[in-house]
Design an enzyme around this catalytic site. Sequence first.
Site, PDB file in Angstrom:
ATOM      1  N   LYS A 199       0.822  -1.113   0.019  1.00 49.22           N
ATOM      2  CA  LYS A 199      -0.048   0.003  -0.028  1.00 49.22           C
ATOM      3  C   LYS A 199       0.739   1.333   0.083  1.00 49.22           C
ATOM      4  CE  LYS A 199      -4.013  -2.078   0.061  1.00 49.22           C
ATOM      5  NZ  LYS A 199      -3.886  -3.382   0.433  1.00 49.22           N
TER       6      LYS A 199
HETATM    7  C1  PLP Z   1      -9.784  -3.538  -1.032  1.00 50.42           C
HETATM    8  C2  PLP Z   1      -9.150  -3.836   0.268  1.00 50.42           C
HETATM    9  N1  PLP Z   1      -9.915  -4.185   1.306  1.00 50.42           N
HETATM   10  C3  PLP Z   1      -9.246  -4.821   2.577  1.00 50.42           C
HETATM   11  C4  PLP Z   1      -7.938  -5.346   2.440  1.00 50.42           C
HETATM   12  C5  PLP Z   1      -7.279  -5.895   3.733  1.00 50.42           C
HETATM   13  O1  PLP Z   1      -6.447  -5.162   4.088  1.00 50.42           O
HETATM   14  P1  PLP Z   1      -5.173  -5.681   5.157  1.00 50.42           P
HETATM   15  O2  PLP Z   1      -4.175  -6.649   4.137  1.00 50.42           O
HETATM   16  O3  PLP Z   1      -4.571  -4.873   5.773  1.00 50.42           O
HETATM   17  O4  PLP Z   1      -5.971  -6.685   6.159  1.00 50.42           O
HETATM   18  C6  PLP Z   1      -7.122  -4.989   1.346  1.00 50.42           C
HETATM   19  C7  PLP Z   1      -6.016  -5.701   1.261  1.00 50.42           C
HETATM   20  O5  PLP Z   1      -5.005  -5.871   0.443  1.00 50.42           O
HETATM   21  C8  PLP Z   1      -7.950  -4.585   0.119  1.00 50.42           C
HETATM   22  O6  PLP Z   1      -7.223  -4.507  -1.071  1.00 50.42           O
END
Ligand code: PLP
Length: 413
Positions: A212
Site C-alpha cells: 500500500k
Molecule cells: C480493498 C481491500 N480491502 C481490504 C484489504 C485488507 O487489508 P489488510 O491486508 O491490511 O488486512 C485489502 C488488502 O489488500 C484490500 O485491498
Amino acid sequence: MELAFRLEPAMNTVSISPQTLAINGGSPVRSTFLPYGRQSIEEADIQAVVDVLRSDWLTTGPKVSEFEESFAARVGAKHAVSFSSGTAALHGAAFAAGLKPGDEAITTPMTFAATANCVLYQGATPVFADVSRDTLNLDPEQVAKRISSKTRAILTVDYAGHPSGLDAILELGRNHDLVVIEDACHALGAEDRGRPVGSIADMTVFSFHPVKHITTGEGGMVATNNSGFAETLRCFRNHGISSEARQRQSAGQWHYEMVLLGYNYRLPDIACALGIGQLKRLDANLSRRREIAARYTAAFRRIPGAIPPAVRPESNPAWHLYPIRLELERLTADRAQSFRALRAENIGVNVHYIPVHLHPYYRDRFGYRGGEFPVAEDAYSRLISLPMFHGMSDQDVDDVITAVGKVLSVYSR
Ligand SMILES: Cc1ncc(COP(=O)(O)O)c(C=O)c1O
C-alpha cells in the site's frame, strides 16, 4: 520470427522490430523480475522503530496516538483509530455500524474478499451489487435496486485507488438511514471533488500492508468524523474494554470494565513509529505514482489491445494499482496467456480481482453460479494489474510499456 513493436516512450514513437516472446524462447524485456508492488523503507524508518524498541512502550503507548492524530489531520477526519490490519479495521467498522445477524450490507464483488468477509464476521449478509463499467466502483443505480428492509450499511471500495464517487451513495444512505463505509485500502491520499478520502464517508478504512501507499508491516485505520463511532472502535479493538492500560497507569488506577465483546486488534507502537515516518512521505509517494500512471496512460492509448484505467474528471486517484483491461476481441490470446507471456518477460503482473461471489466459499454458501454481476465478471476476464509502486524508476516503467507492447503486438489479430 514474430514481429513485435518496441515503444520508445521518451521519443513518443513506435518502431517495428522483430522480437520473439520470452515465453516462446526469446529474450525477456528485463533480465530481473519487477514486482507489482513494493514497500519503501528508509534509514529514518528503521531508526524510529529501534527507538521504540529501546523505550518503555512497545504497544499502545505514545506512538499510537501520535500516528492516529497525524493520520486524521492528513485525511481531514476528526478521529482516526488504528487497527492491527485493514481487515481488522473493516471488522471494527462493521461492528460500529451495528451490523448483526439478519442485517444486510451492500457491497461490490470487485474487491479483495476481506471487504465482504467483515459483514460475515458480524453474522450479517453481504449483498453484492454490480459495478460501473468505467471505474469498476459500485454503481449507485445497482445499489439502489438491492436496498431492502434488512439493509443497514453500504460498503464501497475505491478500486485501484479511484474514489467511489460517494455523493450518490451518501444520498442513498441518508434516504434509507444506512451507514456508509468506504473501504479505501487502495485510496490513501485520493481526492473526490477536492475532498480527501477519509473525510467523506461515515467511516473510511485504510490498510498499511507493504504494497500500500504507506506501510506498518501489517496495519489499518478507520477515519471518522463521528465521535460515537470512534469511541466504539477504540473499545472494540481493545477487547471491548473502555480504558487503555496507559491511561490507567497515568491515572494511578487498576480498575477497568469490559463493556462489549471486542478483540485484540491493537496496532503496536513499533508499527506506529514506522507509520509516522511513512506518512510524512505520503505526498512524495503519491506524486510519483501519479507520474507513473500518466506515463503508462499516454503509452497505452497508443497500444492496440490495452485499455488504460478510466479517471472521472472530479477524481484524483491514489493509484494503488494500475489495472489495464485487454481488448480480447483484438487479440488471439486470452488474459491467462497474456499474463503468462508478461511474467516470462519478467514483468510482475497480477490480477485484481476474482469477483468475491465467485470464490468457492461464497459459491457454496450463497449459491452463486457466475453471471450474476456481468460488468464485474467481464472486467475480471480482461484485467491485468501492471507494476505500480513509488520506488519504480523511469526505466522500470518503460520496461513495462515495452513488454506490454511486445506481447500485445504478437497476440494481435
Ligand atoms: C480493498 C481491500 N480491502 C481490504 C484489504 C485488507 O487489508 P489488510 O491486508 O491490511 O488486512 C485489502 C488488502 O489488500 C484490500 O485491498
